[in-house]
Design a protein around this motif. Structure first.
Motif, short mmCIF file in Angstrom:
data_model
loop_
_atom_site.label_atom_id
_atom_site.label_comp_id
_atom_site.label_asym_id
_atom_site.label_seq_id
_atom_site.Cartn_x
_atom_site.Cartn_y
_atom_site.Cartn_z
N ALA A 2 38.23 22.25 21.98
CA ALA A 2 38.30 20.85 21.52
C ALA A 2 36.90 20.29 21.31
CB ALA A 2 39.06 20.00 22.55
N THR A 3 35.96 20.69 22.13
CA THR A 3 34.57 20.26 21.96
C THR A 3 33.99 20.84 20.68
OG1 THR A 3 34.30 20.11 24.37
CG2 THR A 3 32.30 20.26 23.06
N ALA A 4 34.23 22.12 20.45
CA ALA A 4 33.77 22.76 19.20
C ALA A 4 34.40 22.08 17.99
CB ALA A 4 34.10 24.25 19.22
N LEU A 5 35.68 21.75 18.07
CA LEU A 5 36.36 21.07 16.98
C LEU A 5 35.68 19.73 16.67
CD1 LEU A 5 38.66 20.63 14.94
CD2 LEU A 5 40.05 19.76 16.86
N ARG A 6 35.38 18.95 17.70
CA ARG A 6 34.74 17.65 17.50
C ARG A 6 33.37 17.82 16.84
NH1 ARG A 6 35.64 12.56 19.83
NH2 ARG A 6 37.76 13.35 19.82
N ILE A 7 32.61 18.82 17.28
CA ILE A 7 31.29 19.07 16.69
C ILE A 7 31.43 19.43 15.21
CG2 ILE A 7 29.30 20.65 16.68
CD1 ILE A 7 29.69 20.78 19.78
N LEU A 8 32.36 20.32 14.90
CA LEU A 8 32.57 20.73 13.51
C LEU A 8 33.03 19.56 12.65
CD1 LEU A 8 34.25 24.24 13.95
CD2 LEU A 8 31.86 23.72 13.40
N GLN A 9 33.90 18.70 13.19
CA GLN A 9 34.36 17.53 12.44
C GLN A 9 33.19 16.59 12.13
OE1 GLN A 9 37.34 16.31 15.28
NE2 GLN A 9 39.02 17.06 13.99
N ARG A 47 32.71 13.07 33.13
CA ARG A 47 31.89 13.85 32.19
C ARG A 47 32.72 14.31 31.00
NH1 ARG A 47 27.33 17.24 35.24
NH2 ARG A 47 26.75 15.64 36.71
N ASN A 48 32.93 13.40 30.11
CA ASN A 48 33.71 13.70 28.91
C ASN A 48 32.75 14.17 27.82
OD1 ASN A 48 35.19 13.66 26.53
ND2 ASN A 48 36.42 11.90 27.17
N PRO A 49 32.79 15.46 27.48
CA PRO A 49 31.85 15.97 26.48
C PRO A 49 32.04 15.34 25.10
CG PRO A 49 33.45 17.66 27.06
CD PRO A 49 33.67 16.51 27.99
N LEU A 50 33.24 14.87 24.81
CA LEU A 50 33.48 14.26 23.50
C LEU A 50 32.68 12.98 23.34
CD1 LEU A 50 37.31 14.88 23.03
CD2 LEU A 50 35.39 16.36 22.44
#
Length: 114
Positions: free
Chosen positions: A23-30, A79-82
């Motif tokens: 989900a973190t990778a998805l947010r970065i890609l978005q 600690r929410n990485p998003l």
């Protein structure tokens, strides 16, 4: 130029559950897709490599969206990485705006995206 934003160290050294990492990778890609597909990037990026990169990003975004459960319950606690990712990309946009989306500012963003 003033120092551009740097990727949050907390995201590089965290032990996330595999679904959280996806989900973190998805947010970065978005965010990358949104940033690199803006009109202001067109004049500073060659069109064919830019289009290839955007197509690859869209492919990976689509794949992650298909295989991830609903993200609502994935991130609980302080600690929410998003949130760190959102702040990082907001700082990127502020940096570009502060430098009038110049070629030099886009070079910093390109290097950071790598």
């Amino acid at each position: 130029l003033q120092e551009p934003p740097f990727f949050p160290d907390t995201l590089l050294h965290s032990n996330l559950h595999p679904h959280q990492a996806a989900a973190t990778a998805l947010r970065i890609l978005q965010h990358l897709f949104h940033t690199l597909s803006s009109n202001s990037s067109r004049q500073h990026w060659p069109s064919q490599p830019r289009s290839l990169l955007l197509n690859k990003l869209q492919h990976h975004i689509h794949h992650l969206e298909q295989c991830l459960p609903d993200n609502a319950g994935l991130f609980k606690g302080p600690r929410n990485p998003l949130l760190a990712i959102n702040k990082y990309f907001r700082d990127i946009h502020l940096f570009l705006h502060a430098h009038n989306h110049s070629a030099c500012a886009w070079d910093h963003v390109r290097l950071e995206a790598r």
